[in-house]
Design a protein around this motif. Structure first.
Motif, mmCIF file in Angstrom:
data_model
loop_
_atom_site.group_PDB
_atom_site.id
_atom_site.type_symbol
_atom_site.label_atom_id
_atom_site.label_comp_id
_atom_site.label_asym_id
_atom_site.label_seq_id
_atom_site.Cartn_x
_atom_site.Cartn_y
_atom_site.Cartn_z
ATOM 1 N N THR A 226 7.394 2.007 -0.973
ATOM 2 C CA THR A 226 7.742 0.584 -0.992
ATOM 3 C C THR A 226 7.381 -0.031 -2.332
ATOM 4 O O THR A 226 8.154 -0.798 -2.907
ATOM 5 C CB THR A 226 7.008 -0.158 0.144
ATOM 6 O OG1 THR A 226 7.298 0.479 1.372
ATOM 7 C CG2 THR A 226 7.419 -1.598 0.198
ATOM 8 N N TRP B 56 0.809 -1.218 0.000
ATOM 9 C CA TRP B 56 0.000 0.000 0.000
ATOM 10 C C TRP B 56 0.838 1.262 0.000
ATOM 11 O O TRP B 56 0.407 2.288 -0.507
ATOM 12 C CB TRP B 56 -0.933 0.003 1.213
ATOM 13 C CG TRP B 56 -1.879 -1.141 1.181
ATOM 14 C CD1 TRP B 56 -2.954 -1.280 0.362
ATOM 15 C CD2 TRP B 56 -1.812 -2.322 1.959
ATOM 16 N NE1 TRP B 56 -3.569 -2.481 0.598
ATOM 17 C CE2 TRP B 56 -2.894 -3.137 1.580
ATOM 18 C CE3 TRP B 56 -0.956 -2.776 2.953
ATOM 19 C CZ2 TRP B 56 -3.134 -4.368 2.149
ATOM 20 C CZ3 TRP B 56 -1.193 -4.002 3.516
ATOM 21 C CH2 TRP B 56 -2.264 -4.792 3.106
ATOM 22 N N GLU B 57 2.031 1.229 0.585
ATOM 23 C CA GLU B 57 2.865 2.424 0.652
ATOM 24 C C GLU B 57 3.480 2.682 -0.721
ATOM 25 O O GLU B 57 4.110 1.798 -1.300
ATOM 26 C CB GLU B 57 3.987 2.266 1.690
ATOM 27 C CG GLU B 57 3.501 2.076 3.106
ATOM 28 C CD GLU B 57 3.224 0.627 3.441
ATOM 29 O OE1 GLU B 57 3.564 -0.257 2.623
ATOM 30 O OE2 GLU B 57 2.636 0.365 4.497
ATOM 31 N N ARG C 266 6.661 -5.429 5.181
ATOM 32 C CA ARG C 266 5.459 -4.584 5.178
ATOM 33 C C ARG C 266 4.459 -5.013 6.238
ATOM 34 O O ARG C 266 3.556 -4.261 6.599
ATOM 35 C CB ARG C 266 4.823 -4.575 3.799
ATOM 36 C CG ARG C 266 4.163 -5.846 3.416
ATOM 37 C CD ARG C 266 3.603 -5.760 1.998
ATOM 38 N NE ARG C 266 3.423 -7.076 1.447
ATOM 39 C CZ ARG C 266 2.328 -7.804 1.624
ATOM 40 N NH1 ARG C 266 1.320 -7.321 2.292
ATOM 41 N NH2 ARG C 266 2.244 -9.001 1.109
ATOM 42 N N SER D 44 4.224 -2.660 9.223
ATOM 43 C CA SER D 44 3.706 -1.309 9.040
ATOM 44 C C SER D 44 2.499 -1.130 9.963
ATOM 45 O O SER D 44 1.940 -2.095 10.465
ATOM 46 C CB SER D 44 3.332 -1.073 7.577
ATOM 47 O OG SER D 44 2.231 -1.873 7.233
#
Length: 143
Positions: A22, A18-19, A72, A75
């Motif tokens: 990344t 989602w980032e 991830r 996160s």
């Protein structure tokens, strides 16, 4: 090329990246690994060790994708402990399988270890290139 990048971003987004930073790094690394693998196969017709460079780049790309999938999980997005342990176990399982494949290459074929390690080491130059591009991409603030 822009259409391909959008499709790849969509695929990474559907797989939980989602980032945007990344996702960008994983995309750049996968493209670099694919390019090195393709170049290794083409140059492998002339120099046999280049095939192993391509194999090393493909293994590095798969390991980087798997590892970034595990990272991830830490996160701040809501995850259950079961999901985290499942993904960590899956990463370790992939790592064991790839280690067994590499051990098989070393025992069965006359593998150029230097070329294979050179392919595996593409991760650091890709990260440095990605970071340098992001730093120089920023426009200086006007006074």
């Amino acid at each position: 090329m822009n259409h391909f990048i959008r499709k790849m971003d969509g695929w990474l987004l559907r797989h939980g990246f989602w980032e945007p930073q990344t996702r960008s790094l994983v995309r750049v690394h996968c493209l670099a690994a694919a390019g090195c693998c393709f170049a290794g196969l083409l140059l492998g017709l002339l120099l046999t060790p280049m095939i192993w460079f391509g194999v090393g780049a493909a293994v590095a790309g798969l390991n980087f994708y798997s590892l970034s999938g595990v990272v991830r999980l830490f996160s701040p997005v809501r995850k259950t402990p079961g999901q985290t342990s499942f993904y960590a176990f899956r990463f370790l399982f992939r790592l064991v399988i790839l280690s067994a494949i590499l051990a098989g290459f070393f025992m069965s074929f006359k593998v150029s270890v230097v070329a294979l390690l050179a392919g595996l080491s593409i991760t650091i130059p890709v990260i440095l290139f990605w970071h340098g591009y992001r730093v120089f991409e920023r426009k200086p603030k006007e006074a």
